[in-house]
Design an enzyme around this catalytic site. Structure first.
Site, short mmCIF file in Angstrom:
data_model
loop_
_atom_site.label_atom_id
_atom_site.label_comp_id
_atom_site.label_asym_id
_atom_site.label_seq_id
_atom_site.Cartn_x
_atom_site.Cartn_y
_atom_site.Cartn_z
N SER A 1 0.87 -1.17 0.00
CA SER A 1 0.00 0.00 0.00
C SER A 1 0.91 1.22 0.00
CB SER A 1 -0.85 -0.02 1.28
OG SER A 1 -1.41 1.24 1.55
N TYR B 1 -2.13 -1.25 10.55
CA TYR B 1 -2.08 -1.41 9.08
C TYR B 1 -0.76 -0.88 8.52
CZ TYR B 1 -3.96 -1.18 4.27
OH TYR B 1 -4.20 -1.35 2.92
N LYS C 1 1.92 -3.16 6.63
CA LYS C 1 2.28 -2.90 5.22
C LYS C 1 3.77 -2.56 5.08
CE LYS C 1 -1.67 -3.63 3.12
NZ LYS C 1 -1.85 -4.93 2.44
P1 NAD Z 1 -11.81 -6.09 0.32
O1 NAD Z 1 -12.38 -5.98 1.68
O2 NAD Z 1 -12.65 -5.73 -0.85
O3 NAD Z 1 -11.23 -7.57 0.09
C1 NAD Z 1 -10.43 -8.20 1.05
C2 NAD Z 1 -10.67 -9.71 0.94
O4 NAD Z 1 -9.78 -10.36 1.86
C3 NAD Z 1 -12.11 -10.13 1.31
O5 NAD Z 1 -12.65 -10.96 0.31
C4 NAD Z 1 -11.93 -10.88 2.63
O6 NAD Z 1 -12.88 -11.93 2.83
C5 NAD Z 1 -10.52 -11.42 2.45
N1 NAD Z 1 -9.93 -11.80 3.73
C6 NAD Z 1 -9.93 -11.11 4.90
N2 NAD Z 1 -9.36 -11.83 5.87
C7 NAD Z 1 -8.96 -12.99 5.30
C8 NAD Z 1 -8.31 -14.15 5.79
N3 NAD Z 1 -7.96 -14.27 7.09
N4 NAD Z 1 -8.05 -15.17 4.94
C9 NAD Z 1 -8.41 -15.08 3.63
N5 NAD Z 1 -9.06 -14.03 3.11
C10 NAD Z 1 -9.33 -12.99 3.94
O7 NAD Z 1 -10.49 -5.20 0.37
P2 NAD Z 1 -9.51 -4.67 -0.78
O8 NAD Z 1 -9.55 -3.18 -0.71
O9 NAD Z 1 -9.73 -5.34 -2.06
O10 NAD Z 1 -8.11 -5.10 -0.14
C11 NAD Z 1 -7.28 -6.10 -0.72
C12 NAD Z 1 -5.84 -5.80 -0.33
O11 NAD Z 1 -5.47 -4.56 -0.92
C13 NAD Z 1 -5.57 -5.68 1.16
O12 NAD Z 1 -4.33 -6.26 1.48
C14 NAD Z 1 -5.51 -4.18 1.36
O13 NAD Z 1 -4.75 -3.84 2.49
C15 NAD Z 1 -4.86 -3.76 0.07
N6 NAD Z 1 -5.00 -2.36 -0.28
C16 NAD Z 1 -6.23 -1.82 -0.47
C17 NAD Z 1 -6.34 -0.49 -0.83
C18 NAD Z 1 -7.68 0.17 -1.05
O14 NAD Z 1 -7.71 1.40 -1.11
N7 NAD Z 1 -8.76 -0.57 -1.21
C19 NAD Z 1 -5.18 0.29 -0.98
C20 NAD Z 1 -3.93 -0.29 -0.77
C21 NAD Z 1 -3.86 -1.63 -0.42
#
Ligand code: NAD
Length: 260
Positions: A142, A155, A159
Protein backbone atom coordinates in the site's frame (compact mmCIF):
# COMPACT_ATOMS: atom_id res chain seq x y z
CA UNK A 1 -2.66 -13.95 -23.28
CA UNK A 2 0.37 -12.82 -21.28
CA UNK A 3 -0.13 -15.50 -18.61
CA UNK A 4 -1.10 -18.50 -20.70
CA UNK A 5 -0.18 -21.84 -19.17
CA UNK A 6 0.59 -20.42 -15.73
CA UNK A 7 -1.14 -21.19 -12.45
CA UNK A 8 -1.78 -18.35 -10.01
CA UNK A 9 -3.05 -18.30 -6.44
CA UNK A 10 -4.73 -15.05 -5.39
CA UNK A 11 -5.74 -14.63 -1.74
CA UNK A 12 -8.58 -12.36 -0.69
CA UNK A 13 -9.97 -12.93 -4.18
CA UNK A 14 -13.66 -12.98 -3.25
CA UNK A 15 -13.81 -9.16 -3.25
CA UNK A 16 -12.23 -5.91 -4.36
CA UNK A 17 -8.63 -5.87 -5.59
CA UNK A 18 -8.08 -9.63 -5.28
CA UNK A 19 -11.14 -10.37 -7.39
CA UNK A 20 -10.04 -7.86 -10.04
CA UNK A 21 -6.57 -9.46 -10.20
CA UNK A 22 -7.97 -13.01 -10.38
CA UNK A 23 -10.25 -11.97 -13.25
CA UNK A 24 -7.48 -10.10 -15.08
CA UNK A 25 -5.09 -13.08 -14.72
CA UNK A 26 -7.79 -15.41 -16.09
CA UNK A 27 -8.37 -13.08 -19.09
CA UNK A 28 -4.62 -13.32 -19.74
CA UNK A 29 -4.85 -17.13 -19.87
CA UNK A 30 -3.79 -18.09 -16.33
CA UNK A 31 -5.53 -20.83 -14.38
CA UNK A 32 -6.46 -19.18 -11.10
CA UNK A 33 -6.94 -20.31 -7.53
CA UNK A 34 -9.53 -17.96 -6.02
CA UNK A 35 -8.70 -18.14 -2.31
CA UNK A 36 -10.66 -16.48 0.46
CA UNK A 37 -11.92 -17.03 4.00
CA UNK A 38 -15.31 -16.20 2.46
CA UNK A 39 -15.78 -19.61 0.82
CA UNK A 40 -19.10 -18.72 -0.81
CA UNK A 41 -17.62 -15.52 -2.24
CA UNK A 42 -14.63 -17.45 -3.62
CA UNK A 43 -17.00 -19.92 -5.31
CA UNK A 44 -18.99 -17.06 -6.86
CA UNK A 45 -15.83 -15.51 -8.34
CA UNK A 46 -14.48 -18.86 -9.57
CA UNK A 47 -17.84 -19.61 -11.22
CA UNK A 48 -17.91 -16.16 -12.85
CA UNK A 49 -14.40 -16.72 -14.27
CA UNK A 50 -15.36 -20.15 -15.58
CA UNK A 51 -18.59 -18.79 -17.08
CA UNK A 52 -16.55 -16.23 -19.05
CA UNK A 53 -14.36 -18.96 -20.53
CA UNK A 54 -11.53 -18.89 -17.98
CA UNK A 55 -10.21 -21.58 -15.68
CA UNK A 56 -10.54 -21.17 -11.90
CA UNK A 57 -10.72 -23.16 -8.69
CA UNK A 58 -12.33 -21.82 -5.50
CA UNK A 59 -10.05 -22.38 -2.50
CA UNK A 60 -11.50 -21.94 0.98
CA UNK A 61 -8.64 -20.55 3.03
CA UNK A 62 -8.14 -18.47 6.16
CA UNK A 63 -4.61 -17.21 5.51
CA UNK A 64 -3.87 -17.05 9.24
CA UNK A 65 -4.36 -20.82 9.58
CA UNK A 66 -1.30 -22.89 8.76
CA UNK A 67 -3.33 -26.05 8.12
CA UNK A 68 -5.77 -24.32 5.78
CA UNK A 69 -3.00 -22.61 3.81
CA UNK A 70 -1.09 -25.88 3.36
CA UNK A 71 -4.22 -27.78 2.33
CA UNK A 72 -5.41 -25.00 0.01
CA UNK A 73 -2.08 -24.68 -1.82
CA UNK A 74 -1.76 -28.49 -2.05
CA UNK A 75 -5.30 -28.68 -3.49
CA UNK A 76 -4.46 -26.02 -6.10
CA UNK A 77 -1.26 -27.82 -7.09
CA UNK A 78 -3.09 -31.18 -7.29
CA UNK A 79 -5.84 -29.63 -9.45
CA UNK A 80 -3.74 -27.58 -11.87
CA UNK A 81 -0.38 -29.39 -11.65
CA UNK A 82 1.66 -26.64 -9.98
CA UNK A 83 1.76 -23.04 -8.85
CA UNK A 84 3.70 -20.33 -10.72
CA UNK A 85 2.37 -17.08 -9.24
CA UNK A 86 1.25 -16.06 -5.75
CA UNK A 87 -0.61 -12.84 -5.07
CA UNK A 88 -0.70 -12.40 -1.30
CA UNK A 89 -3.55 -9.91 -1.13
CA UNK A 90 -5.98 -10.82 1.68
CA UNK A 91 -6.30 -7.93 4.09
CA UNK A 92 -8.43 -5.90 6.45
CA UNK A 93 -8.31 -2.41 7.91
CA UNK A 94 -8.77 -1.28 11.52
CA UNK A 95 -9.35 2.39 12.31
CA UNK A 96 -8.27 3.41 15.82
CA UNK A 97 -5.75 5.64 17.53
CA UNK A 98 -2.93 3.67 19.17
CA UNK A 99 -4.19 4.68 22.64
CA UNK A 100 -7.61 3.19 21.83
CA UNK A 101 -6.45 0.15 19.87
CA UNK A 102 -6.99 -3.22 21.57
CA UNK A 103 -4.17 -5.76 21.55
CA UNK A 104 -6.62 -8.21 19.98
CA UNK A 105 -7.30 -5.89 17.03
CA UNK A 106 -3.56 -5.27 16.58
CA UNK A 107 -2.80 -8.99 16.59
CA UNK A 108 -5.67 -9.88 14.25
CA UNK A 109 -4.61 -7.32 11.64
CA UNK A 110 -0.95 -8.34 11.77
CA UNK A 111 -1.92 -12.01 11.57
CA UNK A 112 -4.00 -11.54 8.42
CA UNK A 113 -1.42 -9.38 6.63
CA UNK A 114 1.91 -10.79 7.84
CA UNK A 115 1.21 -14.35 9.03
CA UNK A 116 -0.93 -14.75 5.90
CA UNK A 117 1.82 -13.47 3.61
CA UNK A 118 4.41 -15.71 5.32
CA UNK A 119 2.30 -18.87 5.28
CA UNK A 120 1.19 -18.53 1.66
CA UNK A 121 4.74 -17.61 0.58
CA UNK A 122 6.23 -20.61 2.33
CA UNK A 123 3.64 -23.04 0.96
CA UNK A 124 3.99 -21.74 -2.63
CA UNK A 125 7.78 -21.44 -2.50
CA UNK A 126 8.10 -25.05 -1.34
CA UNK A 127 6.22 -26.20 -4.44
CA UNK A 128 8.10 -23.77 -6.72
CA UNK A 129 11.50 -24.90 -5.45
CA UNK A 130 10.55 -28.58 -5.75
CA UNK A 131 9.24 -28.08 -9.31
CA UNK A 132 12.41 -26.22 -10.32
CA UNK A 133 10.59 -23.87 -12.74
CA UNK A 134 10.91 -20.64 -10.78
CA UNK A 135 7.95 -18.44 -9.89
CA UNK A 136 6.58 -15.01 -9.13
CA UNK A 137 5.59 -13.72 -5.70
CA UNK A 138 3.48 -10.56 -5.55
CA UNK A 139 2.44 -8.84 -2.34
CA UNK A 140 -0.34 -6.32 -1.88
CA UNK A 141 1.39 -3.51 -0.05
CA UNK A 142 0.00 0.00 0.00
CA UNK A 143 1.13 3.60 -0.03
CA UNK A 144 1.04 2.79 3.70
CA UNK A 145 4.10 0.58 3.07
CA UNK A 146 6.04 3.84 2.63
CA UNK A 147 3.89 6.52 4.32
CA UNK A 148 2.03 6.70 7.63
CA UNK A 149 -1.41 8.04 8.52
CA UNK A 150 -3.02 8.56 11.91
CA UNK A 151 -5.57 5.98 13.15
CA UNK A 152 -3.93 3.18 11.16
CA UNK A 153 -0.89 2.05 13.18
CA UNK A 154 -1.49 -1.73 12.84
CA UNK A 155 -2.08 -1.41 9.08
CA UNK A 156 0.93 0.87 8.52
CA UNK A 157 3.15 -1.47 10.55
CA UNK A 158 1.90 -4.53 8.65
CA UNK A 159 2.28 -2.90 5.22
CA UNK A 160 5.83 -1.76 6.06
CA UNK A 161 6.53 -5.35 7.17
CA UNK A 162 5.37 -6.69 3.79
CA UNK A 163 8.27 -4.81 2.15
CA UNK A 164 10.75 -6.64 4.37
CA UNK A 165 9.28 -10.05 3.60
CA UNK A 166 9.22 -9.35 -0.15
CA UNK A 167 12.86 -8.23 -0.12
CA UNK A 168 14.00 -11.22 1.95
CA UNK A 169 12.29 -13.73 -0.35
CA UNK A 170 13.65 -11.90 -3.42
CA UNK A 171 17.11 -12.83 -2.10
CA UNK A 172 16.23 -16.38 -1.02
CA UNK A 173 14.19 -17.03 -4.16
CA UNK A 174 16.74 -15.83 -6.72
CA UNK A 175 18.79 -19.07 -6.82
CA UNK A 176 15.53 -20.89 -7.63
CA UNK A 177 14.34 -18.45 -10.30
CA UNK A 178 11.72 -16.97 -7.97
CA UNK A 179 11.21 -13.21 -8.02
CA UNK A 180 9.24 -11.05 -5.63
CA UNK A 181 7.66 -7.60 -5.83
CA UNK A 182 5.19 -5.40 -3.96
CA UNK A 183 2.23 -3.54 -5.44
CA UNK A 184 1.53 -0.38 -3.45
CA UNK A 185 -1.83 1.19 -4.32
CA UNK A 186 -3.35 4.43 -3.14
CA UNK A 187 -7.04 4.45 -2.20
CA UNK A 188 -9.27 2.18 -4.29
CA UNK A 189 -13.03 2.18 -3.69
CA UNK A 190 -13.52 -1.35 -2.34
CA UNK A 191 -15.55 -2.54 0.67
CA UNK A 192 -12.37 -2.11 2.79
CA UNK A 193 -12.31 1.60 1.93
CA UNK A 194 -16.08 2.24 1.95
CA UNK A 195 -16.21 0.93 5.54
CA UNK A 196 -13.49 3.27 6.81
CA UNK A 197 -14.94 6.51 5.40
CA UNK A 198 -17.63 6.85 8.13
CA UNK A 199 -15.20 5.48 10.74
CA UNK A 200 -12.58 8.12 9.91
CA UNK A 201 -15.26 10.84 9.77
CA UNK A 202 -16.33 9.87 13.30
CA UNK A 203 -12.82 9.69 14.74
CA UNK A 204 -11.54 12.86 13.03
CA UNK A 205 -14.76 14.85 13.65
CA UNK A 206 -15.20 15.77 9.96
CA UNK A 207 -17.74 14.91 7.23
CA UNK A 208 -17.44 11.85 4.98
CA UNK A 209 -16.92 14.15 1.97
CA UNK A 210 -14.01 15.78 3.82
CA UNK A 211 -12.49 12.35 4.55
CA UNK A 212 -12.50 11.57 0.82
CA UNK A 213 -11.27 14.98 -0.35
CA UNK A 214 -8.97 16.12 2.47
CA UNK A 215 -7.67 12.81 3.82
CA UNK A 216 -7.79 10.07 1.18
CA UNK A 217 -7.14 12.03 -2.01
CA UNK A 218 -5.49 15.15 -0.55
CA UNK A 219 -1.96 14.33 -1.70
CA UNK A 220 -2.77 12.87 -5.11
CA UNK A 221 -1.82 14.99 -8.11
CA UNK A 222 -5.38 15.05 -9.49
CA UNK A 223 -7.84 14.19 -6.67
CA UNK A 224 -8.62 10.79 -8.25
CA UNK A 225 -9.10 7.35 -6.74
CA UNK A 226 -6.90 4.55 -8.06
CA UNK A 227 -9.13 1.98 -9.78
CA UNK A 228 -9.41 -1.80 -9.54
CA UNK A 229 -8.27 -2.01 -13.15
CA UNK A 230 -5.18 0.15 -12.45
CA UNK A 231 -4.06 -2.32 -9.79
CA UNK A 232 -5.01 -5.43 -11.78
CA UNK A 233 -3.08 -4.19 -14.84
CA UNK A 234 0.00 -3.60 -12.69
CA UNK A 235 -0.30 -7.13 -11.28
CA UNK A 236 -0.46 -8.58 -14.81
CA UNK A 237 2.53 -6.44 -15.83
CA UNK A 238 4.64 -7.61 -12.88
CA UNK A 239 3.57 -11.27 -13.16
CA UNK A 240 4.38 -11.36 -16.88
CA UNK A 241 7.52 -9.20 -16.84
CA UNK A 242 9.95 -11.02 -19.09
CA UNK A 243 13.08 -10.56 -16.98
CA UNK A 244 13.99 -11.40 -13.41
CA UNK A 245 15.83 -8.08 -13.16
CA UNK A 246 12.68 -6.64 -11.60
CA UNK A 247 12.75 -8.15 -8.10
CA UNK A 248 12.70 -6.87 -4.53
CA UNK A 249 10.85 -3.74 -5.71
CA UNK A 250 7.68 -1.94 -4.74
CA UNK A 251 5.66 -0.21 -7.42
CA UNK A 252 3.36 2.59 -6.24
CA UNK A 253 0.12 3.11 -8.15
CA UNK A 254 -1.54 6.05 -6.40
CA UNK A 255 -2.15 9.06 -8.70
CA UNK A 256 1.10 10.52 -7.39
CA UNK A 257 0.13 10.46 -3.70
CA UNK A 258 3.56 8.97 -3.03
CA UNK A 259 6.45 9.53 -5.45
CA UNK A 260 9.60 7.46 -5.08
P1 NAD B 1 -11.81 -6.09 0.32
O1 NAD B 1 -12.38 -5.98 1.68
O2 NAD B 1 -12.65 -5.73 -0.85
O3 NAD B 1 -11.23 -7.57 0.09
C1 NAD B 1 -10.43 -8.20 1.05
C2 NAD B 1 -10.67 -9.71 0.94
O4 NAD B 1 -9.78 -10.36 1.86
C3 NAD B 1 -12.11 -10.13 1.31
O5 NAD B 1 -12.65 -10.96 0.31
C4 NAD B 1 -11.93 -10.88 2.63
O6 NAD B 1 -12.88 -11.93 2.83
C5 NAD B 1 -10.52 -11.42 2.45
N1 NAD B 1 -9.93 -11.80 3.73
C6 NAD B 1 -9.93 -11.11 4.90
N2 NAD B 1 -9.36 -11.83 5.87
C7 NAD B 1 -8.96 -12.99 5.30
C8 NAD B 1 -8.31 -14.15 5.79
N3 NAD B 1 -7.96 -14.27 7.09
N4 NAD B 1 -8.05 -15.17 4.94
C9 NAD B 1 -8.41 -15.08 3.63
N5 NAD B 1 -9.06 -14.03 3.11
C10 NAD B 1 -9.33 -12.99 3.94
O7 NAD B 1 -10.49 -5.20 0.37
P2 NAD B 1 -9.51 -4.67 -0.78
O8 NAD B 1 -9.55 -3.18 -0.71
O9 NAD B 1 -9.73 -5.34 -2.06
O10 NAD B 1 -8.11 -5.10 -0.14
C11 NAD B 1 -7.28 -6.10 -0.72
C12 NAD B 1 -5.84 -5.80 -0.33
O11 NAD B 1 -5.47 -4.56 -0.92
C13 NAD B 1 -5.57 -5.68 1.16
O12 NAD B 1 -4.33 -6.26 1.48
C14 NAD B 1 -5.51 -4.18 1.36
O13 NAD B 1 -4.75 -3.84 2.49
C15 NAD B 1 -4.86 -3.76 0.07
N6 NAD B 1 -5.00 -2.36 -0.28
C16 NAD B 1 -6.23 -1.82 -0.47
C17 NAD B 1 -6.34 -0.49 -0.83
C18 NAD B 1 -7.68 0.17 -1.05
O14 NAD B 1 -7.71 1.40 -1.11
N7 NAD B 1 -8.76 -0.57 -1.21
C19 NAD B 1 -5.18 0.29 -0.98
C20 NAD B 1 -3.93 -0.29 -0.77
C21 NAD B 1 -3.86 -1.63 -0.42
Amino acid sequence: MRMKGRVALVTGAASGIGRAIAEAFAREGARVGVADVDAAGARTVAEAITASGGSALAVSMDVTREDQVTQGVDALVAHFGGVDVLVSNAGVQHIAAVVDCSFEAWRRLLAIHLDGAFLTTRACMRHMVAAGKGGCLLYMGSVHSVEASPLKAPYVAAKHGILGLARAVAKEGAPHGIWSNVIAPGFVRTPLVEKQIPEQARDLGISEQEVVKNVMLKNTVDGEFTTLDDVAQLAVFLASFPSRALTGQSVVVSHGWHMQ
